[in-house]
Scaffold this motif. Sequence first.
Motif, PDB file in Angstrom:
ATOM      1  N   LEU A 179      21.769  -3.978  -5.807  1.00 55.80           N
ATOM      2  CA  LEU A 179      22.316  -2.690  -6.757  1.00 55.80           C
ATOM      3  C   LEU A 179      21.060  -2.337  -7.419  1.00 55.80           C
ATOM      4  O   LEU A 179      21.149  -1.131  -7.787  1.00 55.80           O
ATOM      5  N   VAL A 180      20.057  -2.972  -7.811  1.00 52.13           N
ATOM      6  CA  VAL A 180      18.883  -2.669  -8.331  1.00 52.13           C
ATOM      7  C   VAL A 180      18.299  -1.699  -7.637  1.00 52.13           C
ATOM      8  O   VAL A 180      17.701  -0.638  -7.770  1.00 52.13           O
ATOM      9  N   VAL A 181      17.964  -2.045  -6.170  1.00 52.38           N
ATOM     10  CA  VAL A 181      17.400  -1.274  -5.069  1.00 52.38           C
ATOM     11  C   VAL A 181      18.033   0.072  -4.867  1.00 52.38           C
ATOM     12  O   VAL A 181      17.457   1.093  -5.027  1.00 52.38           O
ATOM     13  N   GLN A 182      19.468   0.012  -5.054  1.00 48.45           N
ATOM     14  CA  GLN A 182      20.110   1.238  -4.753  1.00 48.45           C
ATOM     15  C   GLN A 182      20.270   2.308  -6.121  1.00 48.45           C
ATOM     16  O   GLN A 182      19.930   3.435  -5.955  1.00 48.45           O
ATOM     17  N   GLY A 183      19.767   1.423  -7.354  1.00 49.73           N
ATOM     18  CA  GLY A 183      19.715   2.148  -8.423  1.00 49.73           C
ATOM     19  C   GLY A 183      18.369   2.939  -8.381  1.00 49.73           C
ATOM     20  O   GLY A 183      18.245   4.065  -8.897  1.00 49.73           O
ATOM     21  N   LEU A 184      17.594   2.214  -7.894  1.00 49.33           N
ATOM     22  CA  LEU A 184      16.144   2.859  -7.818  1.00 49.33           C
ATOM     23  C   LEU A 184      16.090   4.008  -6.669  1.00 49.33           C
ATOM     24  O   LEU A 184      15.174   4.873  -6.952  1.00 49.33           O
ATOM     25  N   LEU A 214       0.809  -1.143  -0.023  1.00 46.96           N
ATOM     26  CA  LEU A 214      -0.073  -0.118  -0.092  1.00 46.96           C
ATOM     27  C   LEU A 214       1.004   1.166   0.065  1.00 46.96           C
ATOM     28  O   LEU A 214       0.590   1.987  -0.790  1.00 46.96           O
ATOM     29  N   SER A 215       1.615   1.280   0.818  1.00 46.86           N
ATOM     30  CA  SER A 215       2.563   2.357   1.196  1.00 46.86           C
ATOM     31  C   SER A 215       3.443   2.961  -0.161  1.00 46.86           C
ATOM     32  O   SER A 215       3.726   3.814  -0.459  1.00 46.86           O
ATOM     33  N   LEU A 216       4.139   1.750  -0.839  1.00 46.39           N
ATOM     34  CA  LEU A 216       4.866   2.010  -2.168  1.00 46.39           C
ATOM     35  C   LEU A 216       4.021   2.550  -3.140  1.00 46.39           C
ATOM     36  O   LEU A 216       4.883   2.686  -4.165  1.00 46.39           O
ATOM     37  N   ARG A 217       2.627   2.689  -3.059  1.00 45.56           N
ATOM     38  CA  ARG A 217       2.150   3.542  -4.099  1.00 45.56           C
ATOM     39  C   ARG A 217       2.339   4.860  -4.128  1.00 45.56           C
ATOM     40  O   ARG A 217       2.185   5.541  -4.967  1.00 45.56           O
ATOM     41  N   THR A 218       2.879   5.365  -3.150  1.00 45.82           N
ATOM     42  CA  THR A 218       3.415   6.739  -2.782  1.00 45.82           C
ATOM     43  C   THR A 218       4.592   6.830  -2.413  1.00 45.82           C
ATOM     44  O   THR A 218       5.583   5.924  -2.753  1.00 45.82           O
ATOM     45  N   ARG A 219       4.985   8.278  -2.598  1.00 47.11           N
ATOM     46  CA  ARG A 219       6.741   8.280  -2.519  1.00 47.11           C
ATOM     47  C   ARG A 219       6.716   9.752  -1.826  1.00 47.11           C
ATOM     48  O   ARG A 219       5.901  10.349  -1.167  1.00 47.11           O
ATOM     49  N   GLY A 220       8.207  10.013  -1.273  1.00 44.13           N
ATOM     50  CA  GLY A 220       8.377  10.924  -0.766  1.00 44.13           C
ATOM     51  C   GLY A 220       7.837  11.391   0.695  1.00 44.13           C
ATOM     52  O   GLY A 220       7.732  10.291   1.356  1.00 44.13           O
ATOM     53  N   VAL A 221       7.331  12.462   0.656  1.00 46.74           N
ATOM     54  CA  VAL A 221       6.790  12.834   2.107  1.00 46.74           C
ATOM     55  C   VAL A 221       5.457  11.906   2.444  1.00 46.74           C
ATOM     56  O   VAL A 221       5.059  11.679   3.646  1.00 46.74           O
ATOM     57  N   LYS A 252       8.453  -1.371  -8.289  1.00 48.96           N
ATOM     58  CA  LYS A 252       7.653  -1.662  -7.133  1.00 48.96           C
ATOM     59  C   LYS A 252       8.191  -2.959  -6.234  1.00 48.96           C
ATOM     60  O   LYS A 252       8.189  -3.282  -5.300  1.00 48.96           O
ATOM     61  N   ARG A 253       8.397  -4.003  -7.233  1.00 45.70           N
ATOM     62  CA  ARG A 253       8.619  -5.488  -7.055  1.00 45.70           C
ATOM     63  C   ARG A 253       9.840  -5.487  -6.215  1.00 45.70           C
ATOM     64  O   ARG A 253       9.807  -6.099  -5.217  1.00 45.70           O
ATOM     65  N   TYR A 254      10.767  -4.837  -6.790  1.00 43.82           N
ATOM     66  CA  TYR A 254      12.145  -4.766  -5.866  1.00 43.82           C
ATOM     67  C   TYR A 254      12.041  -4.046  -4.708  1.00 43.82           C
ATOM     68  O   TYR A 254      12.669  -4.558  -3.695  1.00 43.82           O
TER      69      TYR A 254
END
Lengths: 309, 305
Positions: free
Chosen positions: A183-188, A102-109, A203-205
């Motif tokens: 590395l993918v996660v850090q790239g994201l 649910l949360s990863l649908r959003t970003r930042g603040v 999102k999956r990563y």
Amino acid sequence: MSKAVTALMLAGLVLLPLYSHLSGNIFILTLFTRIVILALAAASLNLIMGFGGMMSFGHAAYLGIGGYAVGMLAQEGVGSGFIQFPVALAASATYALVIGALSLRTRGVYFIMITLAFAQMAYYVASGLARYGGDDGLTVYKRSDFSGLIDLSNRTQFYYLCLACLFGVIFLIWRIVNSRFGLVVQGLRSNEQRMQAIGFPAKRYQLACFVISGTMCGLAGALLANNTDFVSPAVMYWTRSGDLMVMVILGGMGTLFGPVIGAVVYLLLEEFLSQITEYWALIMGPLLLLIVLFGRGGIMGLLGRVGRG
Amino acid sequence: MLLVVEQFLNGLQFGLLLFLLAAGLTLVFGIMDLVNLAHGSLYMMGAYFAATFAAWTGSFLLGALLALGATLVLGIVLEMSALRHLYGRDHLDHVLATFGLILFFNEAVRLVWGPAGLALPLPAWLTVPVPILPGIHYPAYRLAIIIVALLVALLLYVGVMRTRIGMLIRAGASNREMIGALGINIKLLYTLVFGLGAALAGLAGLMQAPILTVQIGMGENILILAFVIIVIGGIGSIRGAFLAAIFVGMIDTLGRAFLPNLLRQVLSGAAASTAAPALSSMLIYLLMAIVLVVRPEGLFPANRR
């Protein structure tokens, strides 16, 4: 410089029980057991915050979930650690999966506030559990039983179990960070759009990373409940999540051992200040403000600068 | 019927109160891009100031007015001394620094006013029940909160949409460099906006004070509700904050009032009485989760950048 300090600190953590036995200072062992457990929680938060760029402000929820899994099972007569710990981890992972999705649908603040709100929800749910103590919390009368393999009631053995868990988790984080997945996660974290454009399902990563982090923190929760023989909604309160964030930032976000140093310094500082004055937060609060304003990169960053300069 | 109307009004009143808090939060975020966790502390300070000043002056209204001014000044001082240096920094820095401020404020209050809570007694003319419909009475004070909050909301709307300073505020929200280049004193504008937000939080705190006790940490739980509101409403949008606040206030109040009875009709008595408190406190967060699934940017995202 930072390497020397890290090595010194790790050696200190390993040798601490020896000092405690020789000097007869039992309190320091109890204090450091708590520090090691919260360092584990901070390290898990660092995985998503420092390496993954996901600013979770609800990480203390896993401390509560792991703790309540142990406490509730103990209350229902299931005392075996071989059941309690896997259940604690599974419960944390499940919660992380739902909240993360649910949360990863959003970003930042938005992400900061959402994770905060969900942790607060977990807090209220725990307060409503009348059968398991509600607001007052739940006493764990018997520590997890590992059928003779290790005795959790023995201070030294329990300390080394916690330390082993901490080192295990840090090793795991090191492997994750240097793997293709890491590395993918850090790239994201650096550029989500670009990573998506190359064809990574962002999102999956991120969700996988979020769940791994939550599970690790659930382990810390299970240990914490054993350490205090008690679990209450208060461990999930949002200021606890704030404490964990402070430890990560203070030590150095996105470094392997930064959160451990952060946890040691923060909790020792808290202990030290609370011995000087009852109103320790009066000093701690502005101190945090100063650290944010002037202390870029935390202690690890500072040590790095000292080493170079 | 009586109960329904009463709870409905309670929900409206709570929602409007939440709006006052959320409006300041969303203004500060929308214009300065600052996440201010210490907003809840300003709410708490408003309540403490009101209790103190009311005791000194012996008048509730005078105390409230003085408290409003005091929180305004406190907000301005806070902005000029600390928060000003956080503009343009990472959101995480904001969270940590203002988290430190919360620790500071809670402890400072404990030092000055002591750990026990304070009470803010109402004058007699605000405690009488007022007939609102034939046969239905409602406490005058809660009615007063509704009226004051609606007035403030109206003033805020007119102020932001119809005045020169409001125009500058909106301009600052959409492009801060440009408005600075046009010769507007951005620093002063930011300080004023922060002070306004602080005063709104203080107003919410002092109006809530007679209903609940004035105590340390009172701003924290309600701050999280305000977060939920601005997430649902869309960060930076005052209109979104208003609608979401009413919505959340209603759901929370009505859920707490009627959910236990509803559950009792479905579940057995014991199961219902254990599930009801947990479920009614979860209700808002469930609502937020649903909104996020459907509209990740909130219901009324502010059109910025």
